[in-house]
Motif scaffolding. Structure first.
Motif, mmCIF file in Angstrom:
data_model
loop_
_atom_site.group_PDB
_atom_site.id
_atom_site.type_symbol
_atom_site.label_atom_id
_atom_site.label_comp_id
_atom_site.label_asym_id
_atom_site.label_seq_id
_atom_site.Cartn_x
_atom_site.Cartn_y
_atom_site.Cartn_z
ATOM 1 N N MET A 107 -19.636 2.918 -12.494
ATOM 2 C CA MET A 107 -18.235 3.324 -12.473
ATOM 3 C C MET A 107 -17.209 2.389 -11.746
ATOM 4 N N THR A 108 -16.461 2.220 -12.229
ATOM 5 C CA THR A 108 -15.537 1.018 -12.234
ATOM 6 C C THR A 108 -15.274 0.973 -11.040
ATOM 7 N N GLN A 109 -14.326 2.064 -10.434
ATOM 8 C CA GLN A 109 -14.071 1.699 -9.088
ATOM 9 C C GLN A 109 -14.531 1.610 -7.542
ATOM 10 N N PHE A 110 -16.019 1.927 -8.198
ATOM 11 C CA PHE A 110 -16.521 0.595 -7.102
ATOM 12 C C PHE A 110 -16.101 -0.714 -6.715
ATOM 13 N N LYS A 111 -16.633 -1.223 -7.887
ATOM 14 C CA LYS A 111 -16.439 -2.579 -8.507
ATOM 15 C C LYS A 111 -15.428 -3.320 -8.026
ATOM 16 N N GLU A 112 -14.133 -1.972 -8.447
ATOM 17 C CA GLU A 112 -13.007 -2.489 -7.981
ATOM 18 C C GLU A 112 -13.233 -3.063 -6.266
ATOM 19 N N LYS A 113 -13.064 -1.529 -5.785
ATOM 20 C CA LYS A 113 -13.274 -1.442 -4.234
ATOM 21 C C LYS A 113 -14.001 -2.902 -3.668
ATOM 22 N N ALA A 114 -15.796 -3.054 -4.061
ATOM 23 C CA ALA A 114 -16.176 -3.708 -3.419
ATOM 24 C C ALA A 114 -16.508 -5.560 -3.737
ATOM 25 N N GLY A 115 -15.194 -5.446 -5.164
ATOM 26 C CA GLY A 115 -15.201 -7.121 -4.410
ATOM 27 C C GLY A 115 -16.355 -7.866 -5.042
ATOM 28 N N SER A 116 -16.017 -8.523 -4.447
ATOM 29 C CA SER A 116 -17.202 -9.770 -5.292
ATOM 30 C C SER A 116 -18.086 -10.133 -3.992
ATOM 31 N N ASN A 117 -18.555 -8.858 -2.398
ATOM 32 C CA ASN A 117 -18.966 -8.585 -2.017
ATOM 33 C C ASN A 117 -19.504 -7.834 -1.792
ATOM 34 N N LYS A 118 -20.153 -7.521 -2.676
ATOM 35 C CA LYS A 118 -20.590 -5.856 -3.390
ATOM 36 C C LYS A 118 -21.992 -5.123 -2.126
ATOM 37 N N GLU A 119 -22.712 -6.549 -2.144
ATOM 38 C CA GLU A 119 -23.781 -6.128 -1.440
ATOM 39 C C GLU A 119 -23.677 -5.767 -0.231
ATOM 40 N N LYS A 120 -22.498 -6.685 0.389
ATOM 41 C CA LYS A 120 -21.872 -5.897 2.111
ATOM 42 C C LYS A 120 -21.344 -4.630 1.860
ATOM 43 N N ALA A 121 -21.449 -3.942 0.948
ATOM 44 C CA ALA A 121 -20.734 -2.785 0.863
ATOM 45 C C ALA A 121 -21.283 -1.145 1.065
ATOM 46 N N SER A 122 -21.127 -0.222 1.700
ATOM 47 C CA SER A 122 -22.221 0.559 1.991
ATOM 48 C C SER A 122 -22.535 1.246 1.192
ATOM 49 N N VAL A 123 -23.952 1.895 1.311
ATOM 50 C CA VAL A 123 -24.028 3.174 0.336
ATOM 51 C C VAL A 123 -22.965 4.144 -0.187
ATOM 52 N N GLY A 124 -22.494 4.555 1.392
ATOM 53 C CA GLY A 124 -21.700 5.574 0.859
ATOM 54 C C GLY A 124 -20.016 5.151 0.125
ATOM 55 N N LEU A 125 -20.477 3.920 -0.550
ATOM 56 C CA LEU A 125 -18.789 3.348 -1.234
ATOM 57 C C LEU A 125 -19.711 3.731 -2.471
ATOM 58 N N TYR A 126 -21.319 3.157 -2.520
ATOM 59 C CA TYR A 126 -21.425 3.475 -4.115
ATOM 60 C C TYR A 126 -22.092 4.814 -4.624
ATOM 61 N N SER A 127 -22.708 5.427 -3.488
ATOM 62 C CA SER A 127 -22.772 6.992 -3.551
ATOM 63 C C SER A 127 -21.504 7.889 -3.667
ATOM 64 N N TYR A 128 -20.505 7.774 -4.085
ATOM 65 C CA TYR A 128 -19.026 8.811 -3.247
ATOM 66 C C TYR A 128 -18.942 9.377 -4.264
ATOM 67 N N PRO A 129 -18.923 9.347 -5.588
ATOM 68 C CA PRO A 129 -18.852 9.741 -6.503
ATOM 69 C C PRO A 129 -19.896 11.338 -7.039
ATOM 70 N N THR A 130 -20.744 10.702 -6.249
ATOM 71 C CA THR A 130 -21.983 12.276 -6.261
ATOM 72 C C THR A 130 -21.128 13.430 -5.109
ATOM 73 N N LEU A 131 -20.489 12.635 -4.323
ATOM 74 C CA LEU A 131 -20.574 13.462 -2.569
ATOM 75 C C LEU A 131 -18.786 13.977 -3.628
ATOM 76 N N MET A 132 -18.209 13.307 -4.629
ATOM 77 C CA MET A 132 -17.033 13.947 -5.176
ATOM 78 C C MET A 132 -17.215 14.820 -6.204
ATOM 79 N N ALA A 133 -18.641 14.883 -6.678
ATOM 80 C CA ALA A 133 -19.058 15.752 -7.425
ATOM 81 C C ALA A 133 -19.379 17.213 -6.924
ATOM 82 N N ALA A 134 -20.075 16.731 -5.727
ATOM 83 C CA ALA A 134 -20.156 18.307 -4.993
ATOM 84 C C ALA A 134 -19.220 18.776 -4.100
ATOM 85 N N ASP A 135 -17.998 17.864 -4.089
ATOM 86 C CA ASP A 135 -16.828 18.267 -3.313
ATOM 87 C C ASP A 135 -16.449 19.988 -4.678
ATOM 88 N N ILE A 136 -16.246 19.410 -5.535
ATOM 89 C CA ILE A 136 -15.635 20.599 -6.577
ATOM 90 C C ILE A 136 -16.684 21.262 -7.349
#
Length: 335
Positions: A107-136
Motif C-alpha cells: 500500500m503506497t499511501q501508508f508509505k507516503e503518510k508514514a514517511g521516514s518514521n514508519k516505525e513510529k506510525a500507528s498500527v491503525g495507519l498501517y491496517s486501515y485499508p482492511t477497515l476500509m474494506a470492511a466499511d464497503i
C-alpha cells in the motif's frame, strides 16, 4: 443482490476545503440521484493519527453540517458516524485475519503518510485499508466513488472479498465493488505548491480554500496563489511542467463544468491575473453560499445529532445482517 448501492465517507478532521468538495462531496450530491447511498463520517479512520477528543467531537458536527450544506439529503441517504456502527470494527478484525501482510506492505499511501518514521506510525495507519474494506463490504456496496489515490485500496478490498469467498466456499457472498472514477475531477492541489495535494493539515492557511471562507478570504488567497511568469498556453501539453498554472486552470474548468482544453481556448495568451479574477468570481459564487449554510446548520447541533442517530440506526440494522451471515459462514455462530 443489492443493486446500485454506494458507500463512501469523509474523515471528520476539520477544515474541509475545496479539494474535499470537488474531489468527493460535490460528486456525492450527484450520485444520490441514482444510487442508494451510505455516507459516513469516517471517525475511526481519523484516529489513525492522534485527535484531540474535544476537537474531534466538534469536527464530527462540522463535517455533518458540510454534508447537509452541500446538498446531501438525509431522507434519501443514510448519513451516519462510522464508530456508531459496531459492525465496521468487527468485520475489520475478521478481514485482518483474511488479508495478507504482503498485501498491506504494497500500500503506497501508508508509505507516503508514514514517511521516514514508519516505525513510529500507528498500527491503525498501517491496517486501515482492511477497515476500509470492511466499511464497503459490510453493506455489500456495488460501487465506491474513489479518487486516483484510493484505487489501490479498492483493489485490496476486492482481493479480500475474493479470498473470503474462496476460503469459505461461499461464492459471490461478498460483491466485488466497482470504482466510480469521475475523470474530470482531478486532484486539487495546494495553492502554494502545485506538486502537493490541497490538505487540511497544511500549516499554511493560504494553501487551501476552506468551505467556510468569506468572499474576501477567497479573493486574497487566489490573488496570492502561486503561478509563474508565462502567459496562459493554448494546449494542455504546455502545462506539463507548470503544476501551479495547471492547478488553477483545472479548478476553474471544473467549477465552470468545462474542460481544460476549452478553458485554454478561451484564455490562451492572457495573463494569470485575468484567470485569477475569473476564478475568484466562480469560487465566491460556489463556496460562499455553502459556508453560510454550514453556519446555519451548526446553530442547531441537536438537529445534526438526531440526523446522525437516525442514520446510524439504519446503518446498524443493515450491517448486522452481514455480520450474522459472516458469523455463520466462518463458524462463530453456534445456531
Amino acid at each position: 443482490m443489492i443493486k446500485n448501492r454506494i458507500l463512501s465517507g469523509v474523515q471528520p478532521t476539520g477544515n474541509l476545503h475545496l479539494g474535499n468538495y470537488l474531489g468527493a462531496i460535490k460528486n456525492f450530491v450527484k450520485l444520490q440521484r441514482d444510487y442508494e447511498c451510505y455516507f459516513m463520517l469516517a471517525d475511526l479512520h481519523s484516529i489513525t493519527v492522534f485527535q484531540d477528543p474535544k476537537q474531534l467531537r466538534e469536527n464530527i458536527i462540522e463535517t455533518a453540517a458540510v454534508f447537509l450544506a452541500c446538498g446531501l439529503d438525509p431522507k434519501k441517504n443514510v448519513i451516519f458516524c462510522q464508530s456508531s456502527v459496531t459492525g465496521h470494527s468487527e468485520l475489520a478484525w475478521i478481514f485482518n485475519c483474511v488479508a495478507r501482510i504482503g498485501w498491506l506492505n504494497r500500500m503506497t499511501q501508508f508509505k507516503e503518510k508514514a514517511g521516514s518514521n514508519k516505525e513510529k506510525a500507528s498500527v491503525g495507519l498501517y491496517s486501515y485499508p482492511t477497515l476500509m474494506a470492511a466499511d464497503i463490504l459490510l453493506y455489500k456496496a456495488t460501487h465506491v466513488p474513489v479518487g486516483e489515490d484510493q484505487k489501490q485500496h479498492l483493489e485490496l478490498c476486492r482481493d479480500i472479498a475474493m479470498k473470503f469467498n474462496n476460503d469459505f466456499n461461499c461464492k459471490d457472498f461478498f460483491t466485488l465493488p466497482e470504482p466510480i472514477i469521475t475523470k474530470e475531477v482531478a486532484r486539487i492541489m495546494s495553492l502554494k505548491d502545485g506538486t502537493k495535494k490541497m490538505s487540511k493539515s497544511d500549516e499554511a492557511e493560504a494553501s487551501r480554500i476552506n468551505l467556510t471562507d468569506s468572499a474576501d478570504d477567497i479573493v486574497q488567497k487566489i490573488k496570492k496563489a502561486k503561478t509563474d511568469n508565462d502567459l496562459i498556453p493554448d494546449t494542455e501539453f504546455k502545462l506539463v511542467d507548470r503544476p501551479e498554472a495547471r492547478n488553477l486552470i483545472n479548478i476553474f474548468s471544473i467549477l465552470n463544468g468545462s474542460t481544460i482544453e476549452k478553458t485554454l481556448k478561451e484564455l490562451s495568451g492572457k495573463n494569470f491575473s485575468e484567470l485569477k479574477n475569473k476564478l475568484s468570481d466562480v469560487l465566491i459564487k460556489e463556496i460562499v453560499p455553502i459556508g453560510k449554510k454550514i453556519k446555519e446548520f451548526k446553530k442547531d447541533t441537536e438537529a445534526i445529532k438526531r440526523i446522525l442517530k437516525i442514520g446510524s440506526e439504519k446503518a446498524n440494522i443493515e450491517s448486522q445482517k452481514t455480520i450474522k451471515e459472516v458469523h455463520k459462514i466462518i463458524g462463530l455462530s453456534l445456531s
